[in-house]
Design a protein around this motif. Structure first.
Motif, PDB file in Angstrom:
ATOM      1  N   VAL A 162      11.627   9.798   9.589  1.00 24.63           N
ATOM      2  CA  VAL A 162      12.402  10.727  10.617  1.00 24.63           C
ATOM      3  C   VAL A 162      11.867  12.015  10.163  1.00 24.63           C
ATOM      4  O   VAL A 162      12.033  12.597   8.981  1.00 24.63           O
ATOM      5  CB  VAL A 162      13.578  10.461   9.993  1.00 24.63           C
ATOM      6  CG1 VAL A 162      14.238  10.910   8.674  1.00 24.63           C
ATOM      7  CG2 VAL A 162      14.930  11.406  10.915  1.00 24.63           C
ATOM      8  N   ALA A 163      11.619  12.761  11.359  1.00 25.49           N
ATOM      9  CA  ALA A 163      11.033  14.168  11.226  1.00 25.49           C
ATOM     10  C   ALA A 163      10.084  14.184  10.338  1.00 25.49           C
ATOM     11  O   ALA A 163       9.554  15.168   9.619  1.00 25.49           O
ATOM     12  CB  ALA A 163      12.118  15.054  10.859  1.00 25.49           C
ATOM     13  N   GLY A 164       8.924  13.201  10.273  1.00 23.01           N
ATOM     14  CA  GLY A 164       7.890  13.129   9.504  1.00 23.01           C
ATOM     15  C   GLY A 164       8.161  12.753   8.252  1.00 23.01           C
ATOM     16  O   GLY A 164       7.086  12.634   7.173  1.00 23.01           O
ATOM     17  N   LEU A 165       9.309  12.616   7.671  1.00 15.91           N
ATOM     18  CA  LEU A 165       9.671  12.180   6.181  1.00 15.91           C
ATOM     19  C   LEU A 165       9.935  10.652   6.005  1.00 15.91           C
ATOM     20  O   LEU A 165      10.524  10.283   7.007  1.00 15.91           O
ATOM     21  CB  LEU A 165      10.601  13.028   5.601  1.00 15.91           C
ATOM     22  CG  LEU A 165      10.599  14.479   5.474  1.00 15.91           C
ATOM     23  CD1 LEU A 165      11.561  15.217   5.226  1.00 15.91           C
ATOM     24  CD2 LEU A 165       9.327  14.864   4.611  1.00 15.91           C
ATOM     25  N   PRO A 166       9.313  10.183   4.837  1.00 16.97           N
ATOM     26  CA  PRO A 166       9.649   8.666   4.910  1.00 16.97           C
ATOM     27  C   PRO A 166      11.281   8.409   4.577  1.00 16.97           C
ATOM     28  O   PRO A 166      11.828   9.221   3.920  1.00 16.97           O
ATOM     29  CB  PRO A 166       9.067   8.234   3.628  1.00 16.97           C
ATOM     30  CG  PRO A 166       8.924   9.568   2.815  1.00 16.97           C
ATOM     31  CD  PRO A 166       8.547  10.683   3.739  1.00 16.97           C
ATOM     32  N   VAL A 167      11.763   7.343   5.213  1.00 20.15           N
ATOM     33  CA  VAL A 167      13.141   6.818   4.851  1.00 20.15           C
ATOM     34  C   VAL A 167      12.862   5.822   3.937  1.00 20.15           C
ATOM     35  O   VAL A 167      12.430   4.913   3.742  1.00 20.15           O
ATOM     36  CB  VAL A 167      13.724   6.278   6.404  1.00 20.15           C
ATOM     37  CG1 VAL A 167      15.074   5.565   6.045  1.00 20.15           C
ATOM     38  CG2 VAL A 167      13.686   7.304   7.234  1.00 20.15           C
ATOM     39  N   ARG A 168      14.188   5.847   3.083  1.00 14.21           N
ATOM     40  CA  ARG A 168      14.401   4.712   2.067  1.00 14.21           C
ATOM     41  C   ARG A 168      14.779   3.313   3.020  1.00 14.21           C
ATOM     42  O   ARG A 168      15.872   3.330   3.278  1.00 14.21           O
ATOM     43  CB  ARG A 168      15.242   5.341   1.109  1.00 14.21           C
ATOM     44  CG  ARG A 168      15.328   4.013  -0.267  1.00 14.21           C
ATOM     45  CD  ARG A 168      16.316   4.432  -1.269  1.00 14.21           C
ATOM     46  NE  ARG A 168      16.236   5.480  -2.011  1.00 14.21           N
ATOM     47  CZ  ARG A 168      15.292   5.653  -2.979  1.00 14.21           C
ATOM     48  NH1 ARG A 168      14.590   4.258  -3.390  1.00 14.21           N
ATOM     49  NH2 ARG A 168      14.871   6.460  -3.666  1.00 14.21           N
TER      50      ARG A 168
ATOM     51  N   ASP B 114       0.726  -1.174  -0.129  1.00 18.64           N
ATOM     52  CA  ASP B 114      -0.169  -0.020   0.181  1.00 18.64           C
ATOM     53  C   ASP B 114       0.814   1.227  -0.036  1.00 18.64           C
ATOM     54  O   ASP B 114       0.294   2.439   0.042  1.00 18.64           O
ATOM     55  CB  ASP B 114      -0.925  -0.031   1.111  1.00 18.64           C
ATOM     56  CG  ASP B 114      -0.455   0.045   2.608  1.00 18.64           C
ATOM     57  OD1 ASP B 114       0.946   0.137   2.732  1.00 18.64           O
ATOM     58  OD2 ASP B 114      -0.839   0.119   3.665  1.00 18.64           O
ATOM     59  N   ARG B 115       2.274   1.215  -0.141  1.00 18.77           N
ATOM     60  CA  ARG B 115       3.091   2.058  -0.047  1.00 18.77           C
ATOM     61  C   ARG B 115       3.158   2.994   1.168  1.00 18.77           C
ATOM     62  O   ARG B 115       3.807   3.934   1.068  1.00 18.77           O
ATOM     63  CB  ARG B 115       2.762   3.162  -1.384  1.00 18.77           C
ATOM     64  CG  ARG B 115       2.338   2.531  -2.670  1.00 18.77           C
ATOM     65  CD  ARG B 115       3.531   1.979  -3.246  1.00 18.77           C
ATOM     66  NE  ARG B 115       4.477   2.489  -4.026  1.00 18.77           N
ATOM     67  CZ  ARG B 115       5.707   1.998  -4.652  1.00 18.77           C
ATOM     68  NH1 ARG B 115       5.744   0.813  -4.648  1.00 18.77           N
ATOM     69  NH2 ARG B 115       6.492   3.123  -5.039  1.00 18.77           N
ATOM     70  N   SER B 116       2.811   2.618   2.103  1.00 24.42           N
ATOM     71  CA  SER B 116       2.812   3.448   3.328  1.00 24.42           C
ATOM     72  C   SER B 116       4.049   3.093   4.011  1.00 24.42           C
ATOM     73  O   SER B 116       4.809   2.119   3.837  1.00 24.42           O
ATOM     74  CB  SER B 116       1.681   2.756   4.484  1.00 24.42           C
ATOM     75  OG  SER B 116       1.950   1.431   4.926  1.00 24.42           O
ATOM     76  N   ALA B 117       4.685   3.959   4.788  1.00 24.35           N
ATOM     77  CA  ALA B 117       5.801   4.093   5.351  1.00 24.35           C
ATOM     78  C   ALA B 117       6.049   3.362   6.462  1.00 24.35           C
ATOM     79  O   ALA B 117       5.290   3.383   7.324  1.00 24.35           O
ATOM     80  CB  ALA B 117       6.238   5.646   5.737  1.00 24.35           C
ATOM     81  N   ARG B 118       7.242   2.436   6.478  1.00 24.04           N
ATOM     82  CA  ARG B 118       7.826   1.702   7.682  1.00 24.04           C
ATOM     83  C   ARG B 118       8.188   2.522   8.535  1.00 24.04           C
ATOM     84  O   ARG B 118       8.097   2.464  10.021  1.00 24.04           O
ATOM     85  CB  ARG B 118       8.374   0.463   7.407  1.00 24.04           C
ATOM     86  CG  ARG B 118       7.667  -0.583   6.630  1.00 24.04           C
ATOM     87  CD  ARG B 118       8.333  -1.713   6.360  1.00 24.04           C
ATOM     88  NE  ARG B 118       9.331  -1.331   5.358  1.00 24.04           N
ATOM     89  CZ  ARG B 118       9.154  -1.785   3.965  1.00 24.04           C
ATOM     90  NH1 ARG B 118       8.522  -3.010   3.788  1.00 24.04           N
ATOM     91  NH2 ARG B 118       9.937  -1.437   3.139  1.00 24.04           N
ATOM     92  N   VAL B 119       9.227   3.299   8.047  1.00 22.14           N
ATOM     93  CA  VAL B 119      10.164   4.123   9.002  1.00 22.14           C
ATOM     94  C   VAL B 119      10.264   5.715   8.582  1.00 22.14           C
ATOM     95  O   VAL B 119      10.132   5.951   7.254  1.00 22.14           O
ATOM     96  CB  VAL B 119      11.722   3.742   8.868  1.00 22.14           C
ATOM     97  CG1 VAL B 119      12.584   4.657   9.730  1.00 22.14           C
ATOM     98  CG2 VAL B 119      11.726   2.170   9.063  1.00 22.14           C
TER      99      VAL B 119
END
Length: 362
Positions: A124-130, A117-122
Motif C-alpha cells: 500500500v503506497a509502496g510499503l509492504p502489508v503484513r 524469497d521474502r517478496s511482497a504479495r501486497v
C-alpha cells in the motif's frame, strides 16, 4: 493489480478501507476474486501485530472464484468456486497421518507466512502489508492462496454461507463430528453459543438420538439455540449449571464442548461430565482450569484439545456443504451479510450479540 482491502493500522482504531497493490500469482499461487469473507475472533486478536507504516491485512474465512493460477497449480482452475481455509505442508508426520490442522509447519505457514524469497504479495503506497494470514488474507477484493488451503466447492453453493466453513463452522461442526463423535442416546453440553458453538449444535442435530444442552449467558443466543433445536438451554448467571446438567442427564453429560476458552468454564464443564465422558476444548484462552485429579482418574474422564475441527478440509468442507444443501445443517441461520465497507457496523452488532456470524461481501 489494484484491489480494495480492509486494513488494520491500529488495533485501537477502526479498520480502514484502502486501495492496495496485489502481486501476480507465482508458480504455486492462486489468485481468487473474493466474494465473501467471514469475520472470526481470531482476526480481531491478531490486529495487534500492525504498525502505522505496516498495516495488517486479515481475513481467513474467504470464499470466491478463481481468477488465475500459477504454472505449477493443477488442482484448481480459473472459474472454480472455492473456499479458503488454513494452510498445511502436506509432508510432515501429522499431515501424512491425515491431521493437517496439527501440521508441524503450521505457524510458519499460517501466521502471516511470507514467500520464501521474502517478496511482497501486497503493498500500500509502496510499503509492504503484513499479509499471508492463514495463507489468504481475504479481507480484500482479491487474495493470493495456495493449493493446500483452496477447496473447490459446488458452484451452486452460496459463497456467503460457505465462507465460514473455512474456519469457524468447520471448527464447531468438526469438534462434534470428528472429535467427540456422539452416538444415539448421548447428552452433549455446549458451552457458548456463538458461531462455533451454534455450528456444533447444528452438527449434533445431524446425528439421530443425540440430545443437546446449550450453556450461554446471552438471552438472544439462548433463544436462537432453542430455535435451532437445542433440547435444553441454561443461563450460567442464573443457575448452577453443573447441578442442572446432572439432573437433566441423570448423572452428567456424556460429551461436552467448550468454545469459550475460559479456564473457569472448562473446569465447570469437566465437573459436569458423567463417568467416562469427554470434554473437547476449541477456545484459545489462557490460564489453568481447576480440575480435580481424583475425579479425572476415578471417573475416567477425558479433556482434549481440538484445532480446526480435526478436519481434513478438502473432504470435510464439501461434506458440510452437502449437509447444508440437503437442509440438515442450516448454518445460513447464523450468517448476517454486510458490505465490506461496513465492517465496523458488523463488529458492533456482533459485540452486542445481535449477530452470530458477520460475513463481509465484496
Amino acid at each position: 493489480m489494484q484491489t480494495t482491502a480492509v486494513l488494520s493500522r491500529d488495533p485501537a482504531a477502526p479498520f480502514s478501507v484502502e486501495t492496495v497493490d496485489l502481486d501476480e500469482p507465482r508458480d504455486n499461487e492462486i489468485l481468487v476474486r473474493i466474494v465473501a469473507a467471514g469475520i472470526c475472533h481470531t482476526d480481531l486478536v491478531n490486529r495487534v501485530l500492525g504498525k502505522p507504516d505496516r498495516p495488517v491485512l486479515l481475513g481467513h474465512e474467504g470464499a470466491g472464484v478463481v481468477e488465475s493460477v500459477g504454472a505449477a497449480v493443477t488442482s484448481v482452475a480459473p472459474g472454480d468456486h472455492v473456499v479458503l481455509t488454513f494452510r498445511h505442508c502436506g509432508a510432515c508426520p501429522n499431515c501424512a497421518a491425515g491431521r493437517p490442522a496439527y501440521c508441524r509447519n503450521s505457524t510458519a505457514l499460517n501466521h502471516f507466512g511470507r514467500r520464501p524469497d521474502r517478496s511482497a504479495r501486497v503493498t500500500v503506497a509502496g510499503l509492504p502489508v503484513r499479509d499471508g494470514f492463514f495463507g489468504q488474507s481475504s479481507f480484500a477484493g482479491y487474495a493470493l492462496a495456495t493449493a493446500d488451503n483452496t477447496v473447490v466447492v459446488d458452484p451452486a453453493a452460496d459463497l456467503a454461507v460457505a465462507a465460514s466453513f473455512g474456519c469457524g463452522f468447520q471448527t464447531g461442526a468438526g469438534a462434534v463430528l470428528n472429535a467427540l463423535r456422539p452416538e444415539s442416546g448421548a447428552w452433549l453440553a455446549i458451552y457458548g453459543a456463538g458461531a462455533v458453538g451454534s455450528a456444533a449444535l447444528l452438527a449434533a442435530r445431524t446425528v439421530p438420538g443425540v440430545r443437546t444442552i446449550v450453556v450461554e449467558t446471552a438471552a438472544a443466543r439462548r433463544k436462537l439455540a432453542q430455535e435451532l433445536g437445542a433440547d435444553e438451554v441454561l443461563d450460567p448467571a442464573e443457575i448452577d449449571t453443573g447441578a442442572a446438567i446432572g439432573e437433566i442427564t441423570g448423572g452428567g453429560a456424556t460429551h461436552a464442548l467448550d468454545t469459550t476458552g475460559s479456564p473457569k468454564v472448562l473446569a465447570g464443564a469437566f465437573a459436569a461430565l458423567g463417568t467416562g465422558a469427554t470434554v473437547v476444548v476449541v477456545g484459545l484462552g489462557g490460564g489453568v482450569p481447576e480440575i480435580d485429579v481424583r475425579d479425572l482418574v476415578l471417573s475416567g474422564k477425558t479433556v482434549r484439545g481440538c484445532l480446526e475441527g480435526d478436519a481434513e478440509p478438502s473432504t470435510f468442507i464439501p461434506h458440510l456443504l452437502d449437509l447444508h444443501t440437503r437442509g440438515l445443517l442450516p448454518v445460513d441461520r447464523l450468517v448476517t451479510r454486510f458490505p465490506y465497507t461496513e465492517i465496523e457496523t458488523a463488529l458492533a452488532e456482533q459485540h452486542a450479540g445481535s449477530v452470530i456470524k458477520p460475513v463481509l461481501i465484496w
